[in-house]
Motif scaffolding. Sequence first.
Motif, PDB file in Angstrom:
ATOM      1  N   GLU A  65       5.862   0.749  -4.980  1.00 21.14           N
ATOM      2  CA  GLU A  65       6.404  -0.435  -4.132  1.00 21.14           C
ATOM      3  C   GLU A  65       5.633  -0.981  -2.552  1.00 21.14           C
ATOM      4  O   GLU A  65       5.542  -2.103  -2.546  1.00 21.14           O
ATOM      5  N   LYS A  66       4.680  -0.277  -2.374  1.00 23.47           N
ATOM      6  CA  LYS A  66       4.207  -0.447  -1.185  1.00 23.47           C
ATOM      7  C   LYS A  66       2.713  -1.003  -1.653  1.00 23.47           C
ATOM      8  O   LYS A  66       2.562  -2.444  -1.121  1.00 23.47           O
ATOM      9  N   THR A  69       3.539  -5.258  -2.635  1.00 29.16           N
ATOM     10  CA  THR A  69       4.395  -5.659  -1.258  1.00 29.16           C
ATOM     11  C   THR A  69       3.230  -5.876  -0.414  1.00 29.16           C
ATOM     12  O   THR A  69       2.732  -7.027   0.339  1.00 29.16           O
ATOM     13  N   ASN A  72       0.559  -8.515  -2.508  1.00 30.21           N
ATOM     14  CA  ASN A  72       1.669  -9.470  -1.676  1.00 30.21           C
ATOM     15  C   ASN A  72       0.813 -10.519  -0.467  1.00 30.21           C
ATOM     16  O   ASN A  72       0.456 -11.724  -0.270  1.00 30.21           O
ATOM     17  N   GLU A 115       4.237  -2.460   7.524  1.00 22.42           N
ATOM     18  CA  GLU A 115       4.421  -2.040   6.605  1.00 22.42           C
ATOM     19  C   GLU A 115       3.666  -0.541   6.073  1.00 22.42           C
ATOM     20  O   GLU A 115       4.145   0.776   5.399  1.00 22.42           O
TER      21      GLU A 115
END
Length: 155
Positions: A65-66, A69, A72, A115
């Motif tokens: 997931e990280k 992110t 992106n 993040e």
Amino acid sequence: MFHFRKILFTAVLVAIVLPLSVVQAKPYGAPPKGGPGLMAAGPQVMNDLNLSAEQIDLLEKKKVEKRKTMINLHSQLQLLQVDLAEAANRKNPDMKSIDAMSRKVGNIHGQMTAERIKSIVYLRSILNDDQRKIMDAHRLEFGMMRGMKTGGKRR
């Protein structure tokens, strides 16, 4: 103010390196490459934590997931930097536009920092008390190594 920036920089550095080494250290067991410091210590920290299979699975899922992110955000940042360079190189640059793009660049940097910090918080949330103590001891040791490396001088 400068002391705060130094602390923030250290936190960001830990946030960048630790999540990357967290998941890879235990499952793959590859020895760290490079010299001393956090990058070399990261996998050792994870080995010392003796993570359970469940903890490793949780970290693997979070890592995917990280990564998505961060990829992106990084691509957004690169596109903005190209636009910013183009705007700055125009014959008559529009400073309002440049200021707006610069703020967007700063916002993305802020999102990326957030993040990374979230990764540390997540890691700490799945550790038990003993594992947190081990992690904190390694972080303290890293700080001491850095002090010795720079001659203990504050910058």
